[in-house]
Design a protein around this motif. Structure first.
Motif, mmCIF file in Angstrom:
data_model
loop_
_atom_site.group_PDB
_atom_site.id
_atom_site.type_symbol
_atom_site.label_atom_id
_atom_site.label_comp_id
_atom_site.label_asym_id
_atom_site.label_seq_id
_atom_site.Cartn_x
_atom_site.Cartn_y
_atom_site.Cartn_z
ATOM 1 N N LEU A 163 0.824 -1.203 0.000
ATOM 2 C CA LEU A 163 0.000 0.000 0.000
ATOM 3 C C LEU A 163 0.864 1.262 0.000
ATOM 4 C CD1 LEU A 163 -3.133 -0.479 2.313
ATOM 5 C CD2 LEU A 163 -3.073 0.232 -0.079
ATOM 6 N N ALA A 164 1.877 1.292 0.869
ATOM 7 C CA ALA A 164 2.766 2.459 0.916
ATOM 8 C C ALA A 164 3.500 2.646 -0.408
ATOM 9 C CB ALA A 164 3.764 2.298 2.064
ATOM 10 N N PHE A 165 3.924 1.531 -1.010
ATOM 11 C CA PHE A 165 4.627 1.609 -2.291
ATOM 12 C C PHE A 165 3.722 2.168 -3.389
ATOM 13 C CE2 PHE A 165 5.693 -0.286 -6.402
ATOM 14 C CZ PHE A 165 6.996 0.130 -6.543
ATOM 15 N N LEU A 166 2.506 1.624 -3.496
ATOM 16 C CA LEU A 166 1.586 2.050 -4.541
ATOM 17 C C LEU A 166 1.116 3.485 -4.334
ATOM 18 C CD1 LEU A 166 -0.578 -1.195 -4.911
ATOM 19 C CD2 LEU A 166 1.119 -0.334 -6.526
ATOM 20 N N MET A 167 0.847 3.856 -3.063
ATOM 21 C CA MET A 167 0.364 5.207 -2.787
ATOM 22 C C MET A 167 1.429 6.265 -3.057
ATOM 23 S SD MET A 167 -1.900 4.596 0.672
ATOM 24 C CE MET A 167 -2.264 6.346 0.876
ATOM 25 N N GLU A 168 2.680 5.900 -2.838
ATOM 26 C CA GLU A 168 3.756 6.881 -3.029
ATOM 27 C C GLU A 168 4.277 6.902 -4.451
ATOM 28 O OE1 GLU A 168 7.706 6.663 -0.848
ATOM 29 O OE2 GLU A 168 6.728 8.343 0.147
ATOM 30 N N GLU A 169 4.379 5.733 -5.089
ATOM 31 C CA GLU A 169 4.959 5.655 -6.426
ATOM 32 C C GLU A 169 3.924 5.866 -7.520
ATOM 33 O OE1 GLU A 169 8.138 5.449 -7.046
ATOM 34 O OE2 GLU A 169 8.614 5.322 -4.907
ATOM 35 N N SER A 170 2.665 5.541 -7.244
ATOM 36 C CA SER A 170 1.632 5.690 -8.265
ATOM 37 C C SER A 170 0.633 6.770 -7.870
ATOM 38 C CB SER A 170 0.913 4.344 -8.491
ATOM 39 O OG SER A 170 -0.106 4.473 -9.466
ATOM 40 N N THR A 171 -0.375 6.404 -7.098
ATOM 41 C CA THR A 171 -1.391 7.361 -6.664
ATOM 42 C C THR A 171 -1.982 6.909 -5.332
ATOM 43 O OG1 THR A 171 -3.605 8.243 -7.142
ATOM 44 C CG2 THR A 171 -3.056 6.114 -8.097
ATOM 45 N N PRO A 172 -2.331 7.844 -4.443
ATOM 46 C CA PRO A 172 -2.969 7.457 -3.177
ATOM 47 C C PRO A 172 -4.309 6.746 -3.358
ATOM 48 C CG PRO A 172 -2.123 9.702 -3.044
ATOM 49 C CD PRO A 172 -1.999 9.287 -4.472
ATOM 50 N N MET A 173 -4.897 6.841 -4.568
ATOM 51 C CA MET A 173 -6.177 6.165 -4.832
ATOM 52 C C MET A 173 -6.072 4.657 -4.700
ATOM 53 S SD MET A 173 -8.829 8.024 -5.288
ATOM 54 C CE MET A 173 -9.868 6.769 -6.009
ATOM 55 N N TRP A 174 -4.849 4.122 -4.679
ATOM 56 C CA TRP A 174 -4.687 2.678 -4.502
ATOM 57 C C TRP A 174 -5.222 2.213 -3.154
ATOM 58 C CZ3 TRP A 174 -4.157 -1.322 -7.477
ATOM 59 C CH2 TRP A 174 -3.615 -1.164 -8.754
ATOM 60 N N LEU A 175 -5.313 3.112 -2.203
ATOM 61 C CA LEU A 175 -5.939 2.728 -0.928
ATOM 62 C C LEU A 175 -7.387 2.328 -1.160
ATOM 63 C CD1 LEU A 175 -5.886 2.557 2.210
ATOM 64 C CD2 LEU A 175 -6.655 4.945 2.224
ATOM 65 N N ALA A 176 -8.133 3.136 -1.911
ATOM 66 C CA ALA A 176 -9.541 2.836 -2.183
ATOM 67 C C ALA A 176 -9.676 1.571 -3.025
ATOM 68 C CB ALA A 176 -10.199 4.016 -2.885
ATOM 69 N N TYR A 177 -8.830 1.418 -4.049
ATOM 70 C CA TYR A 177 -8.915 0.228 -4.905
ATOM 71 C C TYR A 177 -8.640 -1.044 -4.102
ATOM 72 C CZ TYR A 177 -8.279 3.856 -8.499
ATOM 73 O OH TYR A 177 -8.385 4.986 -9.273
ATOM 74 N N THR A 178 -7.602 -1.000 -3.283
ATOM 75 C CA THR A 178 -7.209 -2.184 -2.510
ATOM 76 C C THR A 178 -8.266 -2.564 -1.498
ATOM 77 O OG1 THR A 178 -4.883 -1.559 -2.757
ATOM 78 C CG2 THR A 178 -5.403 -3.180 -1.065
ATOM 79 N N MET A 179 -8.815 -1.567 -0.802
ATOM 80 C CA MET A 179 -9.819 -1.860 0.215
ATOM 81 C C MET A 179 -11.071 -2.489 -0.394
ATOM 82 S SD MET A 179 -8.506 -1.007 3.130
ATOM 83 C CE MET A 179 -6.990 -1.661 2.406
ATOM 84 N N LEU A 180 -11.499 -1.987 -1.543
ATOM 85 C CA LEU A 180 -12.680 -2.558 -2.199
ATOM 86 C C LEU A 180 -12.423 -4.004 -2.613
ATOM 87 C CD1 LEU A 180 -15.522 -2.230 -3.337
ATOM 88 C CD2 LEU A 180 -14.494 -1.301 -5.445
#
Length: 549
Positions: free
Chosen positions: A474-491
């Motif tokens: 999560l930290a990798f995706l949110m920092e390197e790509s977009t913080p929206m990965w939090l929403a995608y991952t949780m769903l």
């Protein structure tokens, strides 16, 4: 029940004319006066006499006054509740304080995820160690909970002063060990005290956990560092927004070392409060353990296997192969892993998401985290009563379905910048997550197998693994790509959770007896003729209509 209350003699007469003082022997070792002409089963009479005192608040108050063992169990349960309040407090304040922990240690978000990973590793280790210790202890097991609460006292006081990154990771590992031990021993001790009658108590301690998590962000927020920090003129970037995480990776080391001193954060104040609360949780538990008058484990260790069989009979559970039990346990562990990965991931990264994606201040982000915990708390309070009305598995299905709806709303609200939707969906997610953890414990104890210290340890090991894996990617995706990965991952994880719950229910239903089963009760009737010593055994079938699932 299928058994007549009349008596039968050997000649087929329907009634026996006994004299007043003559009594009838039964294999259940119950003596009944001949004039009453009733058959009372041992288990039925014990249940009636036991429940008559406990029904209603007057029965509870009477037991608290007259029954020392009951009073001690009740007080220990209250002590566990307060310790879980402290545990929730420590976990709830981590998300809002994550940005300040970065300031203290001068690291990026990617490296700061090591704090969460270290905590999860410690939680796993603590669950294993204290689960084994709990089952092996022959003295008062309340000491296990007391020692973990005391360890948490020291650790929380030290965290804000660990400015070295490796030291901060190490202290979070120790925090995880203490928290995992407290979680494991608290759940196992409460279930061992009350067994299947402890569903409301189980919901209560997790309600206390939620209260602590809801309050701590409000206490932590005012002591966080300012959102903006100026950078010296020799730095070409001008100034930096910590809230929006706009530091370039090649400048991170120099700017952090110059402009983010740990003294800017007053995080030691809320963490000192947490340490004091942990101390207030440990002292009463030590006193209760030291003054305990309950029978020690050494007196009951010989009857452990027979007690386990009795519990299975009470819960109407089949004796199934070890392989089937292991399979169901593994699936339940997967549920715990996915659920805790979802809960901890959303809770820990929600404030960071609001700051980096939505450009909110850290204080507003802390309030959103508090909204999550408030809804979490209110729903857990309602769970104390709902657990007495609905079957655990039905509530689990309902809550996991609502969780999917909540995360879907969160993703859409963040994508289209509907800020009101962030608040609403965060509250819905908190309410949906509220009761799942204790409900799985209750479902396991009621319908699958007894929850021992080892079983509780396995569940929390799975929970720790889930919590440990999520922060890394999560930290990798949110920092390197977009913080929206939090929403995608949780769903995505919430959908997986519902699928695994369906799988667990399918397998668990296979180790249950049919709804209508029969229990054999042997009753020996003595002949009316005192000179005739022959006895007749008759089989009474009592229909059990229990629908656990």
């Amino acid at each position: 029940m299928g058994v007549s209350t009349g008596e039968y003699n050997l000649n087929g007469n329907s009634k026996l004319d006994h004299e007043e003082d003559e009594k009838t022997p039964f294999t259940e070792q119950e003596e009944v006066n001949g004039n009453e002409k009733q058959l009372i089963e041992k288990c039925g009479s014990q249940h009636t006499s036991g429940s008559s005192e406990e029904d209603g608040p007057e029965g509870v108050l009477t037991k608290l006054k007259r029954d020392a063992v009951y009073r001690e169990k009740f007080l220990i349960s209250l002590g566990i509740m307060w310790s879980f309040f402290v545990l929730g407090w420590t976990i709830g304040q981590f998300g809002p304080s994550l940005l300040d922990l970065r300031i203290i240690t001068q690291v990026s978000l990617k490296k700061a995820s090591g704090f969460m990973t270290g905590h999860s590793v410690g939680y796993l280790v603590g669950s294993i160690i204290f689960g084994i210790i709990f089952d092996k202890m022959r003295s008062e097991k309340t000491y296990c909970v007391a020692w973990t609460a005391l360890a948490l006292t020291v650790i929380m006081a030290l965290i804000p002063w660990c400015s070295i990154y490796e030291l901060m990771v190490g202290i979070h590992v120790l925090k995880g060990i203490a928290g995992g031990g407290l979680d494991t021993t608290g759940n196992a001790l409460l279930i061992s005290l009350w067994r299947a009658d402890g569903k409301s108590f189980l919901q209560s301690i997790h309600f206390a956990f939620a209260i602590g998590g809801a309050i701590s962000p409000f206490v932590t927020g005012p002591f966080l560092a300012p959102d903006m920090v100026d950078i010296p003129s020799h730095n070409p970037t001008g100034n930096i927004s910590i809230a929006n995480n706009t530091v370039e990776s090649d400048n991170a080391t120099s700017t952090d070392s110059l402009e983010l001193p740990s003294m800017e954060s007053r995080l030691y104040i809320p963490f000192s409060i947490a340490a004091f609360l942990a101390l207030t949780a440990s002292i009463p538990l030590f006193v209760l353990a030291f003054t305990s008058k309950r029978p020690s484990e050494t007196k009951s260790v010989k009857s452990t296997s027979s007690d386990s069989e009795d519990i299975d009979q009470e819960r109407n559970v089949q004796k199934v192969s070890t392989g089937m039990k292991v399979l169901v346990l593994v699936i339940l562990m997967v549920i715990f892993g996915v659920y805790c990965a979802t809960e901890d991931g959303f809770n820990n990264f929600l404030a960071t998401f609001c700051v980096s994606q939505l450009k909110w201040t850290k204080y507003i982000a802390s309030v959103v985290t508090a909204i999550f915990w408030i809804s979490f708390t209110v729903a857990r309070f309602l769970g104390i009563f709902l657990a007495q009305i609905f079957k655990p598995i039905k509530l689990i299905f309902l809550l996991t379905s609502l969780l999917i709806v909540g995360f879907l709303g969160f993703m859409l609200a963040a994508q289209f910048k509907i800020y009101e939707g962030i608040w609403i969906s965060s509250g819905l997610v908190g309410a949906s997550m509220s009761m799942v953890f204790p409900l799985i414990f209750a479902w396991t104890e009621e319908s699958i197998l007894p929850v021992t210290g080892l079983i509780a340890s396995l569940f929390l090991i799975a929970a720790s693994v889930g919590s440990m894996v999520n922060p890394i990617f999560l930290a990798f995706l949110m920092e390197e790509s977009t913080p929206m990965w939090l929403a995608y991952t949780m769903l995505g994880e919430s959908v997986v959770l519902l699928m695994v719950v369906c799988l667990a229910w399918t397998f668990a239903s296979r180790i249950r007896l049919p709804k209508n089963t029969f229990r054999e009760v042997k009753i020996e009737i003595r002949s009316e003729d005192p000179d005739e010593v022959e006895y007749r055994s008759i089989i009474a079938e009592s229909e059990l209509n229990e629908d656990r699932l």
